[in-house]
Design a protein around this motif. Structure first.
Motif, PDB file in Angstrom:
ATOM      1  N   THR A  47       0.832  -1.202   0.000  1.00 10.07           N
ATOM      2  CA  THR A  47       0.000   0.000   0.000  1.00 10.07           C
ATOM      3  C   THR A  47       0.865   1.249   0.000  1.00 10.07           C
ATOM      4  O   THR A  47       0.538   2.252  -0.651  1.00 10.07           O
ATOM      5  CB  THR A  47      -0.949  -0.015   1.211  1.00 10.07           C
ATOM      6  N   GLN A  87      -7.045   0.238  -0.882  1.00 12.94           N
ATOM      7  CA  GLN A  87      -7.259  -1.045  -0.214  1.00 12.94           C
ATOM      8  C   GLN A  87      -8.634  -1.119   0.445  1.00 12.94           C
ATOM      9  O   GLN A  87      -9.241  -2.180   0.499  1.00 12.94           O
ATOM     10  CB  GLN A  87      -6.153  -1.267   0.821  1.00 12.94           C
ATOM     11  N   ASP A 161      -5.540  -1.782  -5.263  1.00 14.81           N
ATOM     12  CA  ASP A 161      -4.884  -2.312  -4.064  1.00 14.81           C
ATOM     13  C   ASP A 161      -5.798  -3.368  -3.453  1.00 14.81           C
ATOM     14  O   ASP A 161      -6.808  -3.042  -2.848  1.00 14.81           O
ATOM     15  CB  ASP A 161      -4.607  -1.160  -3.091  1.00 14.81           C
ATOM     16  N   GLU A 162      -5.447  -4.614  -3.646  1.00 18.50           N
ATOM     17  CA  GLU A 162      -6.244  -5.755  -3.183  1.00 18.50           C
ATOM     18  C   GLU A 162      -7.715  -5.633  -3.591  1.00 18.50           C
ATOM     19  O   GLU A 162      -8.606  -5.606  -2.750  1.00 18.50           O
ATOM     20  CB  GLU A 162      -6.131  -5.898  -1.663  1.00 18.50           C
TER      21      GLU A 162
END
Ligand SMILES: Nc1ncnc2c1ncn2[C@@H]1O[C@H](COP(=O)(O)OP(=O)(O)OP(=O)(O)O)[C@@H](O)[C@H]1O
Ligand SMILES: [Mg+2]
Lengths: 260, 253
Positions: A47, A87, A161-162
Motif C-alpha cells: 500500500t 485497499q 490495491d487488493e
C-alpha cells in the motif's frame, strides 16, 4: 525499457514511517498495457508503494515516473494519467451508488455523467441498488462500486490495491474479467493482491516485495525457474505461485530474524 | 490546477450539502439547543435579569446566534474527519481536480448550514417577541459579521477535523467556543460581573461581536465595538487558516 513503452518506472524507492524502514530501495518497471501484480505479506509495504505512485505520499528517496511523469515534480500530470482503487473502499456512504458515480464523473469533467453512471451500475450488477444509499450496501457491493468509480474517465493506468479482498467467488471472477478487459483495451493495471492464484491468472509480470525490496520479479514462467522442478518423482507438476512465494519469503523469515 | 477550481468546488459543495440535508437530525440538534437556551433565558431567567429596557429576547438574540454557529461548526469538523477516515479524501486527492476544492466544499457547506440555522432561530425569535428596527444596511452588516464569524470558526473546525484522532475529538474543540458567550455580554451586562470575570468578559471577542450586532439590531451607533469585533474575527481567521493549511500539508505530505 524505453520510456514510450513504460507506464511505470520505479528506482531506488525508500520510505520510513517513524522507526519502521518499510521500503529499502524498490526498483521495477511496468510495461504499457500490461497487468503487473505486486505480492507481499501483510505489512510488506504494498500500500505504501501504491500511495507513493498515486501522489498521496512522498518517498524519502528514489524516483518514480508514472505515465512518463515524475511523481515528485509533476504530480498533477500523474493524476491526470491514473486512477486509484485503494485497499479500503473509498465511497461516499451517504450518497447513493448512482450519485457516487455521477460525482466522480463530474470531477473528471466527462460528458453524459448520468449515462456513464447507469452503464457502470449495469456492468457491476448494481442497477437495482443504484438509488439506495451506500451505507446500506454489503461489503462486496461497496467494493464493486469503488472499482466502477475508478473506471470513469478511462485513465491510462489503474491502481488496484487488493481489489478482490472480501468478494465472493462470483464477484472475484467478475472483477478479473474487468481487469482483463482493461488490459485488452490498452490500460495498464497495477495490482496488489494476497491471492496468489489471482496473480497467477491475471498478471503478465509478478513482483514479490519482501523486507523492503523486490526480491524477485518476472513472468510466472521466470519465477517457476527459480525453484527446482518439484521433487515429485511420480507426477510431473509445476510449482504453484503459492509454493514459490512461500519458499522465497518463508526461508528469508526463518534465518534472518531482523526486526522491522 | 486552478482551472477547475469553481467547477470542482461546486461538486464538492453539492455533495456535502446532501450530507447536511440527509441528516436533518444534525440541523435540528444545532438549532434546537440555542432555541432552548433562548426560551430558557427569556421565560425562566429573563424576569430576574436586568438588561435595560425592551424585551429581553432583543438583548439575547446576538448571543444565541453565536452559540448556534459555534455548535454548528462541530459538524463541519466531524464531516471532514469522516472523509479522512473513509478514504474518500484520498480518492479525491489522487484525482486530477483542484485539491483545495475538497476543503472549500466543506467550508462553504458550513456557511450554508449555519446561515440556515441562523434564519430558523431568528424566525422563532420573532414568534416570541424579537423585534428589530434595523434597516437594510444594518441587516446586511449583521449578516456580514455572522458570515465572517462563521468562516473564522469553520477554519478552526478544519484544523480540528484534520488533526482529530477520533470522531468525538473532532467535535470536542467546539465546547469551549460554545461556552464563550456565557462569559460575555451575551446574557447579562458585564457590569454585573465580579472583577476578574468582568475583565475577561469585556476583553474576549464575543462581547464586542455581541455588542455590535445588538447595536445594529437596535439602530444604535456601533462605536468602536465593530472595529474590535472585525479585528478579532479577521485576526483569528488568518491564524486559523494558516494553521489549517499546515495541518492539511501534514496530512497530504
Ligand atoms: N501512516 C503510517 N504510520 C506508521 N506506520 C505505517 C503507516 N502506514 C503504514 N505503516 C507501516 O508500514 C508498513 C507497511 O504498510 P503497508 O500498508 O504499506 O503494507 P501492505 O503491504 O499494504 O500490507 P497489507 O497486506 O496488510 O495491506 C507496516 O508495517 C505498517 O505498519
Ligand atoms: Mg495494503
Amino acid at each position: 525499457m524505453e520510456a514510450s513503452t513504460t507506464a511505470l518506472q520505479v528506482r531506488g524507492l525508500e520510505k520510513s514511517y517513524d522507526k519502521v524502514h518499510v521500503l529499502r530501495g524498490v526498483d521495477f518497471d511496468v510495461a504499457r498495457g500490461s497487468i503487473f501484480a505486486l505480492l507481499g505479506s501483510n505489512g510488506a509495504g504494498k500500500t505504501t508503494i501504491v500511495r507513493i505512485l498515486t501522489t498521496l505520499l512522498k518517498p524519502d528517496s528514489g524516483t518514480a515516473s508514472v505515465g512518463g511523469f515524475d511523481v515528485g515534480s509533476q504530480p498533477a500530470r500523474v493524476r491526470e494519467s491514473i486512477s486509484l482503487t485503494g485497499q479500503f473502499a473509498a465511497v461516499d456512504e451517504i450518497l447513493t451508488g448512482r450519485e457516487n458515480l455521477i460525482m466522480i464523473a463530474r470531477l473528471r469533467h466527462v460528458k453524459h455523467a448520468g449515462q456513464i453512471a447507469d452503464d457502470l451500475l449495469g456492468r457491476f450488477g448494481l442497477a437495482e441498488a443504484a438509488g439506495r444509499r451506500v451505507s446500506t450496501y454489503s461489503g462486496g457491493m461497496r467494493r464493486r462500486l469503488d472499482i466502477a468509480m475508478s473506471l470513469i474517465g478511462s485513465p491510462q493506468i489503474i491502481f488496484l490495491d487488493e481489489p478482490t479482498t472480501g468478494l465472493d467467488p462470483e464477484g472475484r471472477i467478475e472483477v478479473w474479467k474487468v481487469i482483463q478487459n482493461l488490459a485488452d483495451s490498452g490500460t495498464t493495471v497495477f495490482l496488489t493482491t494476497q491471492y496468489l492464484d489471482e496473480a497467477e491468472k491475471l498478471a503478465d509480470r509478478i513482483a514479490i516485495l519482501h523486507q523492503g525490496t523486490i526480491i524477485v520479479s518476472g513472468t510466472l514462467a521466470n519465477l517457476r525457474k527459480l525453484l527446482p522442478p518439484a521433487k515429485a518423482e511420480y507426477v510431473e507438476r509445476q510449482p504453484t505461485l503459492e509454493e514459490i512465494f512461500l519458499a522465497i519469503t518463508g526461508s528469508d523469515n526463518s534465518d534472518t530474524k531482523e526486526p522491522r | 490546477m486552478s482551472t477547475h477550481f469553481f467547477a470542482d468546488t461546486s461538486v464538492m459543495l453539492g455533495r456535502s450539502l446532501r450530507h447536511v440535508t440527509r441528516s436533518m437530525d444534525t440541523i435540528i440538534t444545532v438549532t434546537i439547543m440555542p432555541i432552548a437556551f433562548m426560551l430558557l433565558f427569556v421565560y425562566v431567567f429573563g424576569g430576574a435579569i436586568k438588561a435595560g429596557a425592551g424585551h429581553y429576547v432583543n438583548y439575547l438574540m446576538p448571543g444565541i446566534l453565536l452559540i448556534a454557529i459555534a455548535s454548528g461548526i462541530a459538524y463541519t469538523a466531524f464531516r471532514l474527519f469522516t472523509d479522512l477516515q473513509s478514504g474518500i479524501f484520498e480518492r479525491f486527492h489522487s484525482m486530477p481536480i483542484a485539491r483545495s476544492s475538497v476543503l472549500w466544499g466543506h467550508v462553504l457547506t458550513s456557511l450554508a448550514a449555519n446561515m440556515i440555522s441562523v434564519v430558523v432561530i431568528v424566525l422563532v425569535g420573532l414568534l416570541i417577541g424579537f423585534r428589530s428596527s434595523a434597516g437594510v444596511l444594518a441587516w446586511l452588516a449583521v449578516v456580514g459579521i455572522l458570515v465572517l464569524f462563521t468562516l473564522t470558526l469553520t477554519w478552526i473546525a478544519v484544523i480540528a477535523g484534520l488533526s482529530a484522532k477520533s470522531a468525538d475529538g473532532a467535535g470536542a474543540f467546539a465546547y469551549p467556543i460554545i461556552f464563550l458567550p456565557f462569559i460575555s455580554s451575551a446574557f447579562v451586562p458585564t457590569a454585573s460581573m465580579p472583577g476578574p470575570v468582568r475583565a475577561f468578559a469585556e476583553n474576549q471577542p464575543v462581547t464586542s461581536i455581541v455588542d455590535t450586532i445588538r447595536a445594529l439590531f437596535a439602530r444604535q451607533p456601533v462605536g468602536h465595538d465593530i472595529w474590535i469585533a472585525l479585528a478579532w474575527c479577521a485576526g483569528v481567521l488568518v491564524v486559523a487558516y494558516v494553521l489549517a493549511m499546515m495541518a492539511y500539508r501534514r496530512k497530504i505530505a
